[in-house]
Design an enzyme around this catalytic site. Structure first.
Site, short mmCIF file in Angstrom:
data_model
loop_
_atom_site.label_atom_id
_atom_site.label_comp_id
_atom_site.label_asym_id
_atom_site.label_seq_id
_atom_site.Cartn_x
_atom_site.Cartn_y
_atom_site.Cartn_z
N GLU A 181 31.17 5.01 -14.59
CA GLU A 181 29.80 5.54 -14.56
C GLU A 181 29.28 5.88 -13.17
O GLU A 181 28.25 6.52 -13.04
CB GLU A 181 28.84 4.59 -15.28
CG GLU A 181 28.51 3.37 -14.47
CD GLU A 181 27.01 3.09 -14.51
OE1 GLU A 181 26.30 3.67 -15.33
OE2 GLU A 181 26.57 2.30 -13.68
N ASN A 219 24.25 2.65 -17.21
CA ASN A 219 22.93 3.25 -17.00
C ASN A 219 23.00 4.64 -16.35
O ASN A 219 22.10 5.44 -16.51
CB ASN A 219 22.03 2.32 -16.17
CG ASN A 219 22.67 1.90 -14.86
OD1 ASN A 219 23.83 1.48 -14.84
ND2 ASN A 219 21.94 2.02 -13.78
N HIS A 220 24.09 4.92 -15.60
CA HIS A 220 24.23 6.23 -14.96
C HIS A 220 25.05 7.21 -15.81
O HIS A 220 25.49 8.25 -15.29
CB HIS A 220 24.87 6.09 -13.59
CG HIS A 220 23.98 5.41 -12.58
ND1 HIS A 220 22.81 5.98 -12.13
CD2 HIS A 220 24.08 4.21 -11.96
CE1 HIS A 220 22.23 5.16 -11.26
NE2 HIS A 220 22.97 4.07 -11.15
N HIS A 268 28.77 -4.56 -9.30
CA HIS A 268 29.73 -4.12 -8.28
C HIS A 268 30.23 -5.27 -7.42
O HIS A 268 30.70 -5.06 -6.30
CB HIS A 268 29.12 -3.01 -7.38
CG HIS A 268 28.84 -1.75 -8.14
ND1 HIS A 268 28.48 -0.58 -7.51
CD2 HIS A 268 28.88 -1.47 -9.45
CE1 HIS A 268 28.29 0.38 -8.41
NE2 HIS A 268 28.53 -0.15 -9.60
#
Ligand code: FE2
Length: 270
Positions: A39, A67-68, A181
């Site tokens: 993403e 979400n992206h 991340h």
């Protein structure tokens, strides 16, 4: 069965590392299925069809999002015809694409891959992921209707991911978190037999602030002012993820081990 999951691929350095290391990991570890979260692959924001195809060619069987997912508008179009790329299943009705994929391995085993997204400290606010995941698990029972189930829980907070792990315990092979991340060190097998890791970490340059060049995040923290656009850090990336071996009869986990290859993080291979 052997599953490999790689966390969020961030920008060009993340893509380059996956393209370089994933074929080698496939050769040496011989996974039956590889899932990669893509993403952030397009300059940190979303994914293009060209990038999706390059991840597939490098050895990703399924690409998950978060979400992206739709930051690159073309993803709204090509996800509809691409059943190996999935977005969070709790996106409200009307969202293109699917939230899960049932995939046959080369050996003919069936793996259900589910992508879900949390709702705490993350936008957009989707539907409740717990009943959405529950429906999937009831429709496709581990060890009965399929041989393995992998769930990518894309969420900000550790508690929500841990809760999802326990919610699925005994009903999935692996629940792994993405989005922060940062790889966590809590990979283990839950009491019911589901492998779990709060976050797989990113495939990106760790000389950064969660994959982004350090200068602009520091501007924003120190001066409370945006100075320029965020851009991914471009040093050598660490390929970060997890490998899980499952019992072929039950689909439950036998072992879980972290993967960290290349770049700045301490290296780990099963
Ligand atoms: Fe994310």
């Amino acid at each position: 069965m052997r599953l490999i999951f790689l966390g969020d691929v961030v920008g060009r350095s993340g893509r380059d590392a996956v393209l370089r290391h994933l074929p080698v990991l496939r050769e040496s570890l011989k996974p039956d299925l590889v899932v990669v979260n893509g993403e952030n692959a397009a300059h940190g924001f979303g994914i293009t069809e060209e990038i999706f195809n390059s991840l597939r060619e490098a050895g990703a069987d399924v690409v998950t999002l978060g979400n992206h997912a739709f930051d690159q508008r073309e993803a709204l179009v090509f996800i509809a015809r691409e059943n190996r790329m999935i977005r969070p299943l709790n996106w409200p009705e009307g969202c293109p694409g699917n939230g899960s994929a049932l995939v046959d391995t080369a050996k003919g085993q069936r793996v259900l891959v589910i992508n879900a997204m949390g709702r705490v400290m993350i936008e957009p606010q989707l539907n409740d992921p717990f009943p959405a995941v529950n429906r999937e698990l009831e429709m496709c029972r581990l060890g009965v209707d399929c041989d393995a189930i992998l769930i990518d829980m894309h969420a900000e907070v550790t508690s929500e991911k841990m809760a999802m792990g326990h919610f699925c315990d005994g009903r999935a092979s692996l629940v792994v978190g993405t989005h922060t991340h940062t790889p966590t060190a809590d990979h283990h097998i839950l009491v019911g037999g589901t492998a779990y890791m709060t976050d797989a970490g990113m495939c990106g340059d760790y000389d950064s602030v969660i994959g982004m060049d350090k200068a602009e995040p520091l501007n924003r923290f120190l001066r409370k002012l945006p100075v320029e656009r965020m851009r991914p850090a471009d040093g050598e990336a660490t390929v970060s993820g997890v490998m899980v071996d499952t019992d072929d009869k039950t689909g439950l986990a036998l072992a879980i081990n972290p993967i960290r290859v290349g770049g700045r993080l301490s290296q780990a291979l099963p």
